[in-house]
Scaffold this active site. Structure first.
Site, short mmCIF file in Angstrom:
data_model
loop_
_atom_site.label_atom_id
_atom_site.label_comp_id
_atom_site.label_asym_id
_atom_site.label_seq_id
_atom_site.Cartn_x
_atom_site.Cartn_y
_atom_site.Cartn_z
N MET A 87 6.60 -7.47 4.70
CA MET A 87 7.70 -6.74 5.97
C MET A 87 7.09 -7.92 6.99
O MET A 87 7.28 -8.74 7.15
CB MET A 87 6.83 -5.32 6.15
CG MET A 87 7.99 -4.51 4.36
SD MET A 87 8.29 -3.14 5.12
CE MET A 87 6.71 -2.06 5.10
N CYS A 88 7.05 -7.46 8.56
CA CYS A 88 6.66 -7.69 10.12
C CYS A 88 7.40 -6.80 10.08
O CYS A 88 8.76 -6.80 10.24
CB CYS A 88 7.12 -9.11 9.26
SG CYS A 88 5.07 -10.71 9.49
#
Ligand SMILES: NC(=O)CC[C@H](N)C(=O)O
Length: 295
Positions: A1-2
């Site tokens: 993700m991030c």
């Protein structure tokens, strides 16, 4: 993700609230990137006083401020926002950054410019925002990132933003699959890297094209032609705020635009608390299209 968040203010009356709004946005993206975080704040008079440039440094030696002052012969101000140290002085930004690199070769310059300050570290993004003093920070543009590492170790230097050219900042959700071959090409041209991170390759590529005279739109179109993999990028300069996604738009992005601001995030929940959000034009950026907002 991030997780990515960014806020480009158009209404100057919101500037005192930039940091608190950005803190709220970043807090919504913690589960997308719990291992580290960073921010870039433009136009903050404490981090970067008017008429001075500033440089953000990781692993600064304790005598750095004195050494820079003696080398440049000017007053040097400093803020300890561990692990980032911010130095400011009335000299051109590139001179200040180069002086730090020469005097402290083991330190890492993570941002420099006339009005940007970059702060990054590892750990819970909410704790980092407090350490940075973000909730109280004013400014006219801010970018934030919460990282879940894919391509390099969890270190402060590997956190985003990557701010490798003057007043530039780039954050990334995704992974570039051909970054090592592009990195070798850039190294052959003399470009020096600070980390093993794939995003740094994108930031160095964009900085090189901006330095060669491309505008931000062109630099991001060239990136799209050269880089493979997944990406949503938010890229900023002193006067520009840009978003681009890969051709299959693998990573999420949402934009809110109104008279008061342009805001961007990985997910709408990071925008939901912004003032006037119910009246904003809200849209998902199209794949493979470069969006640039300028002041
Ligand atoms: N999860 C992500 O989007 C990671 C971004 C980038 N590849 C990094 O490792 O820093």
């Amino acid at each position: 993700m991030c997780g990515i968040v960014g806020l480009h203010l158009r209404d100057a009356s919101l500037e005192p609230r930039l940091g608190s709004l950005l803190t709220g946005m970043l807090g919504q993206m913690v589960d997308r990137g719990p291992d580290s975080a960073g921010v870039a704040v433009y136009g903050n008079p404490v981090f970067s006083p008017a008429g001075e440039s500033s440089v953000s440094v990781l692993d600064a030696p304790s005598d750095l401020v004195t050494a820079v002052r003696d080398a440049l012969g000017v007053t040097v101000g400093a803020l300890d926002l561990a692990p980032t140290t911010v130095l400011h002085a009335p000299v051109p930004a590139t001179l200040l950054a180069d002086t730090v690199r020469t005097l402290a070769p083991t330190a890492t310059v993570i941002g420099f410019g006339d009005d940007v300050t970059v702060l990054k570290g590892t750990g819970d993004p909410r704790d980092l925002a407090e350490t940075f003093g973000l909730p109280a920070a004013s400014g006219r543009q801010g970018v934030g990132h919460t990282r879940m590492a894919t391509e390099s170790a969890v270190t402060a230097a590997g956190s985003h933003p990557f701010a490798v050219g003057p007043d530039q900042c780039l954050v990334h959700n995704g992974s570039f699959s051909n970054h090592l071959s592009i990195k070798r090409e850039l190294e052959d041209e003399g470009v020096v890297f600070d980390s093993e991170n794939d995003t740094e390759v994108g930031a160095r590529f964009v900085a090189k094209h901006l330095a060669e005279g491309a505008d931000l739109e062109k630099a991001l179109r060239l990136l799209g032609e050269r880089f493979d993999g997944f990406y949503t990028l938010l890229v900023s300069t002193s006067d520009s705020f840009a978003v681009v996604r890969d051709p299959i738009a693998c990573k999420p992005a949402i934009v809110a635009e109104c008279d008061a601001y342009v805001a961007m995030a990985s997910e709408f929940r990071a925008l939901a608390g912004l003032p006037g959000i119910t009246d904003a034009r809200i849209f998902e950026p199209e794949p493979d299209r470069v969006y640039v907002w300028r002041r």
